[in-house]
Design a protein around this motif. Structure first.
Motif, PDB file in Angstrom:
ATOM      1  N   PHE A   8       0.818  -1.206   0.000  1.00 47.28           N
ATOM      2  CA  PHE A   8       0.000   0.000   0.000  1.00 47.28           C
ATOM      3  C   PHE A   8       0.852   1.255   0.000  1.00 47.28           C
ATOM      4  O   PHE A   8       1.736   1.418   0.846  1.00 47.28           O
ATOM      5  CB  PHE A   8      -0.886   0.054   1.256  1.00 47.28           C
ATOM      6  CG  PHE A   8      -1.986  -0.953   1.270  1.00 47.28           C
ATOM      7  CD1 PHE A   8      -3.213  -0.670   0.687  1.00 47.28           C
ATOM      8  CD2 PHE A   8      -1.801  -2.190   1.872  1.00 47.28           C
ATOM      9  CE1 PHE A   8      -4.241  -1.601   0.704  1.00 47.28           C
ATOM     10  CE2 PHE A   8      -2.826  -3.125   1.898  1.00 47.28           C
ATOM     11  CZ  PHE A   8      -4.049  -2.828   1.311  1.00 47.28           C
ATOM     12  N   ASP A   9       0.539   2.160  -0.905  1.00 43.41           N
ATOM     13  CA  ASP A   9       1.029   3.524  -0.830  1.00 43.41           C
ATOM     14  C   ASP A   9       0.262   4.195   0.316  1.00 43.41           C
ATOM     15  O   ASP A   9      -0.772   3.674   0.756  1.00 43.41           O
ATOM     16  CB  ASP A   9       0.753   4.207  -2.175  1.00 43.41           C
ATOM     17  CG  ASP A   9       1.003   5.691  -2.130  1.00 43.41           C
ATOM     18  OD1 ASP A   9       2.079   6.088  -1.645  1.00 43.41           O
ATOM     19  OD2 ASP A   9       0.115   6.458  -2.565  1.00 43.41           O
ATOM     20  N   MET A  10       0.749   5.323   0.814  1.00 42.06           N
ATOM     21  CA  MET A  10       0.085   5.936   1.971  1.00 42.06           C
ATOM     22  C   MET A  10      -0.727   7.197   1.628  1.00 42.06           C
ATOM     23  O   MET A  10      -1.950   7.207   1.798  1.00 42.06           O
ATOM     24  CB  MET A  10       1.121   6.270   3.046  1.00 42.06           C
ATOM     25  CG  MET A  10       0.496   6.802   4.333  1.00 42.06           C
ATOM     26  SD  MET A  10       1.682   6.972   5.679  1.00 42.06           S
ATOM     27  CE  MET A  10       2.561   8.429   5.180  1.00 42.06           C
ATOM     28  N   ASP A  11      -0.050   8.242   1.123  1.00 37.76           N
ATOM     29  CA  ASP A  11      -0.769   9.491   0.835  1.00 37.76           C
ATOM     30  C   ASP A  11      -1.734   9.282  -0.327  1.00 37.76           C
ATOM     31  O   ASP A  11      -1.345   8.797  -1.389  1.00 37.76           O
ATOM     32  CB  ASP A  11       0.227  10.607   0.473  1.00 37.76           C
ATOM     33  CG  ASP A  11       1.017  11.084   1.678  1.00 37.76           C
ATOM     34  OD1 ASP A  11       0.370  11.523   2.648  1.00 37.76           O
ATOM     35  OD2 ASP A  11       2.251  11.010   1.645  1.00 37.76           O
ATOM     36  N   GLY A  12      -2.966   9.642  -0.120  1.00 36.90           N
ATOM     37  CA  GLY A  12      -3.956   9.496  -1.189  1.00 36.90           C
ATOM     38  C   GLY A  12      -4.520   8.091  -1.305  1.00 36.90           C
ATOM     39  O   GLY A  12      -5.380   7.828  -2.148  1.00 36.90           O
ATOM     40  N   VAL A  13      -4.022   7.171  -0.461  1.00 38.57           N
ATOM     41  CA  VAL A  13      -4.552   5.802  -0.444  1.00 38.57           C
ATOM     42  C   VAL A  13      -5.077   5.482   0.964  1.00 38.57           C
ATOM     43  O   VAL A  13      -6.244   5.161   1.147  1.00 38.57           O
ATOM     44  CB  VAL A  13      -3.479   4.767  -0.871  1.00 38.57           C
ATOM     45  CG1 VAL A  13      -3.938   3.348  -0.586  1.00 38.57           C
ATOM     46  CG2 VAL A  13      -3.174   4.923  -2.361  1.00 38.57           C
ATOM     47  N   TYR A  53       2.843  15.464  -9.413  1.00 36.47           N
ATOM     48  CA  TYR A  53       4.211  15.273  -8.919  1.00 36.47           C
ATOM     49  C   TYR A  53       4.220  14.483  -7.610  1.00 36.47           C
ATOM     50  O   TYR A  53       5.255  14.361  -6.952  1.00 36.47           O
ATOM     51  CB  TYR A  53       4.901  16.619  -8.685  1.00 36.47           C
ATOM     52  CG  TYR A  53       4.728  17.595  -9.810  1.00 36.47           C
ATOM     53  CD1 TYR A  53       4.745  17.171 -11.138  1.00 36.47           C
ATOM     54  CD2 TYR A  53       4.554  18.954  -9.559  1.00 36.47           C
ATOM     55  CE1 TYR A  53       4.581  18.062 -12.173  1.00 36.47           C
ATOM     56  CE2 TYR A  53       4.389  19.856 -10.595  1.00 36.47           C
ATOM     57  CZ  TYR A  53       4.393  19.396 -11.899  1.00 36.47           C
ATOM     58  OH  TYR A  53       4.226  20.293 -12.924  1.00 36.47           O
ATOM     59  N   GLU A  54       3.077  13.977  -7.202  1.00 41.43           N
ATOM     60  CA  GLU A  54       3.016  13.247  -5.937  1.00 41.43           C
ATOM     61  C   GLU A  54       4.044  12.122  -5.921  1.00 41.43           C
ATOM     62  O   GLU A  54       4.149  11.343  -6.868  1.00 41.43           O
ATOM     63  CB  GLU A  54       1.625  12.652  -5.707  1.00 41.43           C
ATOM     64  CG  GLU A  54       1.563  11.990  -4.339  1.00 41.43           C
ATOM     65  CD  GLU A  54       0.344  11.117  -4.138  1.00 41.43           C
ATOM     66  OE1 GLU A  54      -0.635  11.232  -4.882  1.00 41.43           O
ATOM     67  OE2 GLU A  54       0.402  10.299  -3.203  1.00 41.43           O
ATOM     68  N   GLY A  55       4.798  12.059  -4.839  1.00 39.40           N
ATOM     69  CA  GLY A  55       5.790  10.990  -4.699  1.00 39.40           C
ATOM     70  C   GLY A  55       7.157  11.387  -5.213  1.00 39.40           C
ATOM     71  O   GLY A  55       8.138  10.694  -4.964  1.00 39.40           O
ATOM     72  N   VAL A 111      -1.401  -1.118  -4.323  1.00 38.50           N
ATOM     73  CA  VAL A 111      -2.500  -0.153  -4.371  1.00 38.50           C
ATOM     74  C   VAL A 111      -1.887   1.243  -4.349  1.00 38.50           C
ATOM     75  O   VAL A 111      -1.216   1.619  -3.385  1.00 38.50           O
ATOM     76  CB  VAL A 111      -3.469  -0.333  -3.182  1.00 38.50           C
ATOM     77  CG1 VAL A 111      -4.642   0.637  -3.305  1.00 38.50           C
ATOM     78  CG2 VAL A 111      -3.973  -1.778  -3.101  1.00 38.50           C
ATOM     79  N   GLU A 112      -2.088   1.994  -5.410  1.00 40.53           N
ATOM     80  CA  GLU A 112      -1.450   3.295  -5.627  1.00 40.53           C
ATOM     81  C   GLU A 112      -2.456   4.317  -6.140  1.00 40.53           C
ATOM     82  O   GLU A 112      -3.432   3.940  -6.780  1.00 40.53           O
ATOM     83  CB  GLU A 112      -0.364   3.155  -6.716  1.00 40.53           C
ATOM     84  CG  GLU A 112       1.062   3.170  -6.239  1.00 40.53           C
ATOM     85  CD  GLU A 112       1.546   4.478  -5.650  1.00 40.53           C
ATOM     86  OE1 GLU A 112       0.862   5.505  -5.787  1.00 40.53           O
ATOM     87  OE2 GLU A 112       2.634   4.481  -5.051  1.00 40.53           O
ATOM     88  N   ASN A 113      -2.195   5.597  -5.909  1.00 38.57           N
ATOM     89  CA  ASN A 113      -3.072   6.625  -6.480  1.00 38.57           C
ATOM     90  C   ASN A 113      -2.345   7.578  -7.421  1.00 38.57           C
ATOM     91  O   ASN A 113      -2.981   8.309  -8.166  1.00 38.57           O
ATOM     92  CB  ASN A 113      -3.700   7.463  -5.364  1.00 38.57           C
ATOM     93  CG  ASN A 113      -2.672   8.349  -4.692  1.00 38.57           C
ATOM     94  OD1 ASN A 113      -1.653   7.850  -4.201  1.00 38.57           O
ATOM     95  ND2 ASN A 113      -2.888   9.638  -4.687  1.00 38.57           N
ATOM     96  N   ALA A 114      -1.000   7.586  -7.384  1.00 43.64           N
ATOM     97  CA  ALA A 114      -0.264   8.645  -8.093  1.00 43.64           C
ATOM     98  C   ALA A 114       0.419   8.122  -9.354  1.00 43.64           C
ATOM     99  O   ALA A 114       0.866   6.969  -9.394  1.00 43.64           O
ATOM    100  CB  ALA A 114       0.783   9.241  -7.162  1.00 43.64           C
ATOM    101  N   PRO A 115       0.528   8.972 -10.382  1.00 43.39           N
ATOM    102  CA  PRO A 115       1.197   8.545 -11.613  1.00 43.39           C
ATOM    103  C   PRO A 115       2.613   8.000 -11.383  1.00 43.39           C
ATOM    104  O   PRO A 115       2.955   6.925 -11.891  1.00 43.39           O
ATOM    105  CB  PRO A 115       1.247   9.827 -12.449  1.00 43.39           C
ATOM    106  CG  PRO A 115       0.092  10.645 -11.961  1.00 43.39           C
ATOM    107  CD  PRO A 115      -0.039  10.339 -10.500  1.00 43.39           C
TER     108      PRO A 115
HETATM  109 MG    MG Z   1      -0.039   8.334  -2.985  1.00 46.52          MG
END
Ligand code: MG
Length: 241
Positions: free
Chosen positions: A24-29, A60-62, A184-188
């Motif tokens: 799991f990614d954290m920010d936005g997830v 630019y997230e991440g 599980v990710e939210n950022a490009p």
């Molecule tokens: Mg994220």
């Protein structure tokens, strides 16, 4: 949609997914923290006279702070930011960020994590964040889910996302191979990192980014929220099995 996505991945890799871990990614997830990050970046760069929109910072997230700042430095000054300037700018961003109300856990993140745990899978955290406040809050909001030795943070890697290193290290910590996990990710940039690590990547588009961007970056499955992931979890899990 789910069946097709899984079959396509397995065909490409010539391997069946044998699910053991979920990264799991954290920010936005797990936390709805991206509105704060983007607001803090937008505020900081606008104050310095750079023309930008808040939504740009979701793209630019991440990325490292130098990467983000250089996007604007190159355009305006035609050069990279110096290390001293970067530190000053990042410090301002952190002050703005810390002045905002603490981000809530993402709706349905806990339900997803509990489902993963109940299925006997290993939950792994893979974040580019070094925000201590958020890491401390993981155990408060998601008690008993993540073990310290199953976390990859900004402090553990030489290369941040989109480099595959964070996800490869996550696999290593869990003792699994790429085809034994999903991300599980939210950022490009996060999707790029996970795909480069060879892992089946579920993109949850929790921000204003266009779906097409996440698909172009290689997401194997695209969902709109953690709630949608939760509602489809049984389907995903049973299809893989
Ligand atoms: Mg994220």
């Amino acid at each position: 949609m789910i069946k097709n996505a899984i079959e396509k991945y397995q065909q490409e890799k010539g391997k069946k997914i044998q699910l053991k871990a979920v990264l799991f990614d954290m920010d936005g997830v797990l936390f709805d923290s991206m509105p704060n990050h983007t607001q803090a970046w937008h505020q900081t760069m606008t104050e310095l006279g750079f023309r930008c929109s808040r939504d740009e910072f979701y793209l630019y997230e991440g990325a490292t702070s130098s990467y983000t700042i250089n996007r604007y430095y190159h355009r305006v000054h035609g050069r990279n930011v110096s290390e001293e300037e970067r530190k000053t700018i990042y410090h301002r961003k952190t002050l703005h960020f810390n002045a905002l109300p603490i981000a809530d856990p993402m709706p349905y993140a806990l339900e997803v994590l509990n489902s993963v745990k109940a299925a006997g899978l290993i939950p792994v955290l893979v974040t580019g964040s070094g925000q201590k406040s958020l890491l401390d809050r993981l155990n408060k909001h998601f008690p008993g889910i993540f073990e310290q030795e199953l976390m990859v943070t900004a402090y553990d890697v030489h290369h941040g996302k989109p480099h595959p290193e964070p996800y490869l290290l996550g696999l290593k910590k869990a003792g699994v191979e790429p085809h034994e996990a999903i991300v599980v990710e939210n950022a490009p940039l996060g999707v790029q990192a996970a795909v480069a690590a060879g892992i089946f990547t579920v993109a949850v588009n929790t921000g204003p980014i266009e779906d097409a961007i996440l698909l172009k970056d290689g997401a194997n499955l695209l969902l709109q929220s953690m709630e949608e992931l939760y509602r489809n979890w049984e389907d995903i899990f049973s299809t893989i099995k």
